[in-house]
Enzyme design. Sequence first.
Site, PDB file in Angstrom:
ATOM      1  N   CYS A  91      44.056  44.322  34.567  1.00 57.56           N
ATOM      2  CA  CYS A  91      43.429  43.143  35.175  1.00 57.56           C
ATOM      3  C   CYS A  91      42.452  43.643  36.230  1.00 57.56           C
ATOM      4  CB  CYS A  91      44.522  42.290  35.823  1.00 57.56           C
ATOM      5  SG  CYS A  91      43.913  40.936  36.846  1.00 57.56           S
ATOM      6  N   CYS A 205      36.527  41.263  33.326  1.00 63.22           N
ATOM      7  CA  CYS A 205      37.825  40.592  33.376  1.00 63.22           C
ATOM      8  C   CYS A 205      38.424  40.858  32.007  1.00 63.22           C
ATOM      9  CB  CYS A 205      37.652  39.088  33.594  1.00 63.22           C
ATOM     10  SG  CYS A 205      39.172  38.152  33.289  1.00 63.22           S
TER      11      CYS A 205
HETATM   12  N1  DGL Z   1      42.566  39.157  33.410  1.00 56.29           N
HETATM   13  C1  DGL Z   1      42.284  39.109  34.815  1.00 56.29           C
HETATM   14  C2  DGL Z   1      41.151  40.047  35.166  1.00 56.29           C
HETATM   15  O1  DGL Z   1      40.903  41.017  34.482  1.00 56.29           O
HETATM   16  C3  DGL Z   1      42.047  37.753  35.437  1.00 56.29           C
HETATM   17  C4  DGL Z   1      42.966  36.673  35.075  1.00 56.29           C
HETATM   18  C5  DGL Z   1      43.162  35.602  36.134  1.00 56.29           C
HETATM   19  O2  DGL Z   1      42.217  35.204  36.831  1.00 56.29           O
HETATM   20  O3  DGL Z   1      44.309  35.205  36.246  1.00 56.29           O
HETATM   21  O4  DGL Z   1      40.502  39.877  36.156  1.00 56.29           O
END
Ligand code: DGL
Length: 281
Positions: A91, A205
């Site tokens: 993430c 993301c």
């Molecule tokens: N998958 C997360 C990222 O790479 C973000 C997900 C979220 O905002 O909960 O930033």
Amino acid sequence: MNPYRLTKEPVMTGNYPDTTGPLLFFDTGVGGLSILREAQRLLPTAPVVYAADYAGMPYGTKTEAELSTRIPLLLGRLVERYKPQLVTIACNTASTIALDVVRSVLDIPVVGTVPAVKPASLMTKTGVVGLLGTTATIRQPYVDRLAGEFAADKKLLRFGAPELVHAAEAKLRGEEPDPEAITAAVKGLTDQEHGDEIDTVILACTHFPLVQAELQKSFPRPVQFIDGAQGIARRIAYLTNDIIWPETVRSGIFVTTGSLDALAPYRKAFQEFGLEKFEAL
Ligand code: DGL
């Protein structure tokens, strides 16, 4: 020292080496699967625990203070329960905010996911690069540092598109991702000054590669997308180079901070990744 660690001198119990501790992947939801996919290409039999902080989702609209407390606490509990060989924070939001603090509290290797500014900067021909992330990620000093170090002679146009997280979640439940969220993310980049010159887009993301095809369709002309997944998978393989993984694939565990019932619509997607056991944290 992790007692579950298996090196090239395995401890034999009967005819089989001791159970190998898993690789642990962490995200709020399904975004980290874009990283897991690449890791499984390189390490197909590595046992996997995939942890999703659904109770804390979305991270992208939370404050730095909330996240830098929540993430190390959760990872501490997960490491205690599953005794992984290595943790991957799959993430960007969590990594750009909490990677250092997580590393300081865990005594196993921690791999982070940060925006692929360096490779994008090498790939662009026009010198104009778009960066799509969550609202929290795009304002991080970590991203300023990457921009200063690797893209100082380029134009890096950032846009926060937290709705794309929900679009990707919907897609993995088998629903149609919200077309308005896709269009708004693309316009958020192309409407900026020099936006019509973007030829490379960083998906900063981990949820966003899951809707890359939809994003591509919405761009007025072809652009190349880049995310960090392959590089992260190579890093995981390098750091676990001395581990003898099992010879056959075993079912992976999906652990959630949310409700187990809410996972039902995703189960078909999870099967592709061998995630067949479901647990609550
Ligand atoms: N998958 C997360 C990222 O790479 C973000 C997900 C979220 O905002 O909960 O930033």
